[in-house]
Write a protein that holds these residues in place. Structure first.
Motif, mmCIF file in Angstrom:
data_model
loop_
_atom_site.group_PDB
_atom_site.id
_atom_site.type_symbol
_atom_site.label_atom_id
_atom_site.label_comp_id
_atom_site.label_asym_id
_atom_site.label_seq_id
_atom_site.Cartn_x
_atom_site.Cartn_y
_atom_site.Cartn_z
ATOM 1 N N GLU A 1 -3.123 -3.416 -3.901
ATOM 2 C CA GLU A 1 -4.282 -2.589 -4.228
ATOM 3 C C GLU A 1 -4.788 -2.971 -5.607
ATOM 4 O O GLU A 1 -4.027 -2.974 -6.571
ATOM 5 N N GLU A 52 2.082 3.786 0.482
ATOM 6 C CA GLU A 52 1.753 3.277 -0.848
ATOM 7 C C GLU A 52 2.927 3.542 -1.774
ATOM 8 O O GLU A 52 3.417 4.667 -1.867
ATOM 9 N N ASP A 90 -8.917 -0.148 -4.471
ATOM 10 C CA ASP A 90 -8.510 1.212 -4.796
ATOM 11 C C ASP A 90 -9.631 1.934 -5.543
ATOM 12 O O ASP A 90 -10.439 1.291 -6.202
ATOM 13 N N ASN A 120 0.312 -1.274 -5.995
ATOM 14 C CA ASN A 120 -0.786 -1.385 -6.958
ATOM 15 C C ASN A 120 -0.547 -2.553 -7.908
ATOM 16 O O ASN A 120 0.568 -2.778 -8.368
HETATM 17 MG MG MG Z 1 -3.373 2.892 -5.330
#
Ligand code: MG
Ligand code: C2E
Ligand code: MG
Ligand code: MG
Length: 281
Positions: free
Chosen positions: A150, A59, A180, A118
């Motif tokens: 995400e 991530e 998420d 993200n």
């Molecule tokens: Mg995340």
């Protein structure tokens, strides 16, 4: 003193409130220049397959080191970036930089390793978002199969047709979508049926609750895993910090874990040095 509302309503600010507001304004001003001043960079946190205990993804997490304020937490500056609209250019920079760096540390081009980025709702309000992501994939020669975005529950279960359409466009590029902080919002598990996703990330508050006296968090985790299995969606637990938490998750069928117990977020240069990466070269 600030006037708020139209109805002769006056809200008085204390000196402390004023100071707080001034600081926030200054920080926001600095954020406008952060990209140009090269103050932003990325860390990557490995995600580990529960069965093999091998790294299967990363991530990307944004970091901001400001000349005046030092390290500023994403929990502070991401909301600021969202409020000012700065999240759009910053968000695209994140995707582009992450793809470039990922291509570097995943030299073998292993298709089963994912890069997660993200995405905030403000970015999905941009009608050209899918196009822009597609351009980045092309420019960085990134395989969309390796990329995952995400989004939070509130985005996935948004009633806005346009938001959902853009998510679909992104998914049609071959990019996978994960939810998420799952469980934190108020959506019912049932709504998962109406939306195509690839991965559920259980919010870390539940994970931390595994070791508490109360049964509650353990029960919630078990049911999230069960629902995900029924829907054929993979489950990841985030914020795994202890062996006890890991054991519980493993024994209850969780697929992937992410947390300090295994790896902390780290710069790309350190990811390259990981033994596990050698194995893939
Ligand atoms: Mg995340
Ligand atoms: P998130 O996406 O849920 O990311 C997980 C957060 O948990 C990260 O915090 C990570 O450093 C932290 N974490 C990982 N393992 C552990 C653990 O074992 N224990 C604990 N206590 N924490 C752990 P971080 O990096 O401070 O980021 C906070 C949030 O900021 C992220 O939460 C995400 O919502 C947002 N964010 C970060 N980078 C970006 C970005 O590039 N774009 C957008 N839109 N949001 C971002
Ligand atoms: Mg999370
Ligand atoms: Mg979070």
């Amino acid at each position: 003193e600030a006037k708020a509302g139209g109805k002769n309503q006056i809200i008085y600010c204390s000196p402390a409130m004023k100071e707080e507001a001034t600081k926030k304004m200054k920080l926001t001003n600095s954020l406008y220049r952060a990209l140009d001043k090269n103050e932003l960079y990325l860390h990557y946190q490995p995600q580990v397959d529960v069965k093999t205990q091998k790294i299967i993804g990363f991530e990307a997490l944004l970091r901001w080191n400001n000349g005046e304020y030092g390290m500023v937490s994403p929990n502070i500056f991401i909301p600021m970036a969202e409020q000012t609209g700065l999240i759009r250019p910053i968000g695209l920079w994140v995707i582009k930089t992450a793809c470039k760096e990922f291509k570097e540390f995943n030299k073998s081009g292993n298709k089963s390793i994912t890069l997660s980025v993200n995405l905030s709702i403000e970015q999905l309000k941009d009608i050209t978002i899918a196009e822009k992501i597609s351009e980045i994939l092309y420019a960085t020669k990134m395989n969309p199969k390796n990329l995952q975005i995400e989004i939070t529950e509130s985005i996935a279960f948004n009633e806005d047709y346009n938001i959902l359409k853009r998510l679909k466009d992104i998914r049609n590029l071959g990019i996978s979508v994960s939810i998420d902080d799952f469980g934190k919002g108020y959506s019912s598990l049932n709504r998962l049926k109406t939306f195509s996703i690839d991965l559920l990330k259980i919010d870390m508050d539940f994970v931390h609750g595994i070791t508490s006296q109360s049964q509650k968090d353990r029960a919630i985790i078990k049911s999230i895993i069960q629902v995900a299995k029924n829907l054929n969606v993979k489950v990841l637990a985030e914020g795994v910090e202890t062996e006890e938490q890991f054991t519980f998750l493993r024994d209850n069928g969780c697929d992937i874990v992410q947390g300090y117990y295994f790896y902390k977020p780290m710069p790309a240069s350190e990811i390259e040095k990981l033994d596990i990466m050698e194995a893939y070269r």
